[in-house]
Write a protein that holds these residues in place. Sequence first.
Motif, short mmCIF file in Angstrom:
data_model
loop_
_atom_site.label_atom_id
_atom_site.label_comp_id
_atom_site.label_asym_id
_atom_site.label_seq_id
_atom_site.Cartn_x
_atom_site.Cartn_y
_atom_site.Cartn_z
N CYS A 417 0.85 -1.19 0.00
CA CYS A 417 0.00 0.00 0.00
C CYS A 417 0.89 1.25 0.00
O CYS A 417 2.08 1.14 0.23
CB CYS A 417 -0.91 -0.02 1.22
N LEU A 425 -3.35 7.84 7.26
CA LEU A 425 -3.82 6.88 8.26
C LEU A 425 -2.70 5.93 8.69
O LEU A 425 -2.84 5.18 9.65
CB LEU A 425 -4.96 6.05 7.68
N ALA A 426 -1.59 5.98 7.98
CA ALA A 426 -0.54 4.98 8.18
C ALA A 426 0.05 5.02 9.58
O ALA A 426 0.17 6.08 10.20
CB ALA A 426 0.56 5.21 7.16
N SER A 458 1.08 -3.81 4.38
CA SER A 458 0.16 -2.71 4.68
C SER A 458 0.79 -1.79 5.70
O SER A 458 1.45 -2.25 6.63
CB SER A 458 -1.14 -3.22 5.30
N CYS A 464 -4.95 -2.16 3.35
CA CYS A 464 -5.05 -1.94 1.90
C CYS A 464 -4.05 -2.83 1.17
O CYS A 464 -4.25 -3.16 0.01
CB CYS A 464 -4.80 -0.49 1.55
S1 SF4 Z 1 -3.18 0.14 4.79
FE1 SF4 Z 1 -4.37 1.68 3.66
S2 SF4 Z 1 -4.89 3.17 5.20
FE2 SF4 Z 1 -3.22 1.96 6.04
S3 SF4 Z 1 -1.34 3.00 5.47
FE3 SF4 Z 1 -1.76 1.59 3.85
S4 SF4 Z 1 -2.92 2.79 2.36
FE4 SF4 Z 1 -2.99 3.90 4.25
#
Ligand code: SF4
Lengths: 554, 156
Positions: A417, A425-426, A458, A464
Amino acid sequence: MYVYDQYDQRIIDERVAQFRDQTRRYLDGKISDEQFLPLRLQNGLYIQRLAPMMRIAVPYGLLNSRQLRKLAHITRHYDKGYAHVSTRQNIQLNWPLLEEVPDILAELAEVQMHAVQTSGNCIRNTTTDQFAGVARDELEDPRPWCEIIRQWSTFHPEFAFLPRKFKIAVCATEQDRAAIHAHDIGLELVANADGEVGFKVLAGGGLGRTPVIGSVVSEWIEKKHLLTFLEAILRVYNQHGRRDNKFKARIKILVKAMGIEAFREAVAKEWAPIKDGPSTLTEEEISRASSFFTDPDYEQFDEAAAAAALAGQAAADPIFGNWVKRNTVSHRVPGYQAVTISLKMTGHAPGDITDRQLELLAELADQFSFGEIRTTHQQNMVLADVRQQDLYALWQRLQSAGLATPNIGYLTDMICCPGGDYCSLANAKSIPVAEAIQARFDDLDYVYDLGPLELNISGCMNACGHHHIGHIGILGVDKKGEEFYQVSLGGSQAKDASLGKILGPSFKQEDMPEVMEKIINTYVDLRGEEETFLDTYRRVGIDPFKERVYAKAD
Amino acid sequence: MPKLIKNGEVVNDERWQAVDTEADNAAPGVIATLSQWQALDDKAGSAVQLEPGDGVETLLPHLADIELIAISFPVFTDGRGFSYARELRQRGYTGELRAVGGFIRDQLHYLSRVGFNAFQMNDDRELEEAVASLGDFSEHYQAAVDQPLPLFRRRA
Ligand code: SF4
C-alpha cells in the motif's frame, strides 16, 4: 469493453456538475469540513499527509488505450507525472489540487471514466479476475455481471451512507483470482445440480483489523435475481450494521454477531417482497451487458505451430524465454497469450507507473491487444490478448521501458500500500520496506527457486496491502510513536483462503530484510520436494519460523 | 414554526410541531415519539417520528392511519433512515414522509429518491437555494420510489 450510451454519459456528466458545485460551495465556506468529507470521498478524494489523494475508478480493472492516454495527460498536467495502481484495481494520484479535482473529473468523463464511490462508506468498485474472458478455467465471463453491479450500485440512493465501506468481488473460476472470500460480498458463478449457471453468494468476508473469511448466504441463486438479492443483503446491513464503533461497522461483524443462520433469515425476509419485482434482471439486459464482452477479432492459429515457434524464440533468447515463462499465461484461444506487465521493478514503489509508461502501454495495447489493458489487484497490468507471434516484439518494447521485470507471482512481485509516505492513516511507511526487501532479494534465480510466494505489505490495520492474506504479511504498527513491523505467515487469497498467523513481537524497519531472509531460509531448509512456501508452512506450522527469527545471536 | 421543503417548495409547517421527548403523551399537533405514538388509542391522523434503531416494524399495521412519518437523522452520516423510508413506501405508505435533523442539502436528491417528500433540516438558512439539489440528477440506474423501473427496463 462496456461503452457508455447517452444515459450513462448524462449520469456521469451530471455528477461532475454536482461535485463542481459542491467544491465551489466548500471553498466559499458554505459546506463545513465535516459535511464535505463524505462528498469528496465519494468522488475519490482523500486529504492525505502531503496533499489530497485522488482515487480514480477503473471498473473491474478494464481500461482502453484512449483512457490510458487521458490518464497520462492527467498525471502530467495535474500531478507529478506518475500514478499508482491500487489493490482494488483503481488508479491513484498523489498530488492533485482540490480546486482542480472537478476539472480532472470532467476530463475523465470525456473518456467514460470517473472517480465515483472509490472511497467513503458506500458500495465501492466491483473487482474481478484480471484474466476474465480469456482464462481457460473460467465457467463464463464475469465482466457483464460486474458492469450490471456497477450500474446498480452507482449513486444507489439508499446505500450511500452505510455503516462502512462495502466491497463486492466476482469470480468465475475454481482458482479464485478475485479473493472473493475477503470481500463484504463475494460472488462466484457456479452451476447448480441441473447445470444451470447462477451465483453462489458469500457475505461478511473482509480484512482490516478483524480479518474474516466470508460465509455462504446462498449456495446458488438464479442470475436474474442478482440485484434484488444484493439489495436485500445491503438493506439488512444498512439497518443493522453497527454505527457506534467504526472498527466494528463492517458487515463481517454483523454476520458474526447475528450468526449466519439468522443473517440468512433476515436477508430472506428483505428479499421476499422485492424478489421478482422490477429490479429482476431481464434477458435483454443480460444480453445487452454481455454484448460488450464478446470476443475481439481473434485470428485462427495452429496451436502446435504457434507454440513451437514461440519455444524456438524462447530457446534462442533465454532472457525472453524466462519472461514468457514468468509473466505470461495461456489463453483460451490458440495462438494467444495473456501478458502481465510487472509494476514491481526494483527501486520503484510497487504499483507506480509514469505518464510516459502509461502512454507506451496505450500504444502497445493498440498494437498488440485490441486496444485494451487491465489493472490487477496485485498492482500490475495485463495485456490479455497478445498473439504468441508478437510476444517477442512486445517484450523488447517493454524491456526498453523497464516494464519487463520477470517476477510475476514471486517474492519481489509484492503487494504494497502507499503507506506512511503518502497515507495519513498509516502507522508506518511501507514502500521503503518493500524496496529494502526487493534489494535484498535481487538475485532472480534465487527468487524463482523460492517458487510462488506472495508478500503483502500494509502500512496500518486498514489492510489496503492485504497483509492478512499474503503467504507472508507485513503490517506497519505504531509503538510509542515509533514505526514497527509485525510479520504474519500462512495467509492465502486463493480458493483455500486462510488468514496469516502473527509470528511474534514486531521489528524495526532496518531489521526487516534480515527477518525476511531468516523466514525464507527456514523454508528453504525445511521444504520437501516440490513444496511451496505455503505448503511447507502448512505442514510444519509457525514454530520453526519463530525459533529461527527470534533466536538469540550467540 | 418549522420551515421545510415540501413537494419541492419552501413552506412553513403550520400543522405539526416538533417532537417533545420530555412529554409523557404527545399533545395534539405535536409529532409523537415512537413510544408516545404506541400509547395513542386512536392512530388515525397521527404523526410519529422514528429515530435510527427504531426500525419500521411497529408502524406497519397502521400505515393507512398515519398522516406523517418523520424520520430523524441525528447525524447526516447515519443512513438508516434511507432504508426506513424505502421500506415504508414499499409497504404502501402514502402519507407525508419527512426527513428531520442533521442531514445536508447534498443528500436531498437521494432522500427524495427513497421516498421522502418533505425535508426539515437543522440548518435552514438557505432552503431556497437548497431546493436546487433535489434535481442533481435527471437520470438514474436503479429503481427507487421516484422511478419504480430501473434504467435497464427503460433504455431506448
Ligand atoms: S493500509 Fe491503507 S490506510 Fe493503512 S497505510 Fe496503507 S494505504 Fe494507508
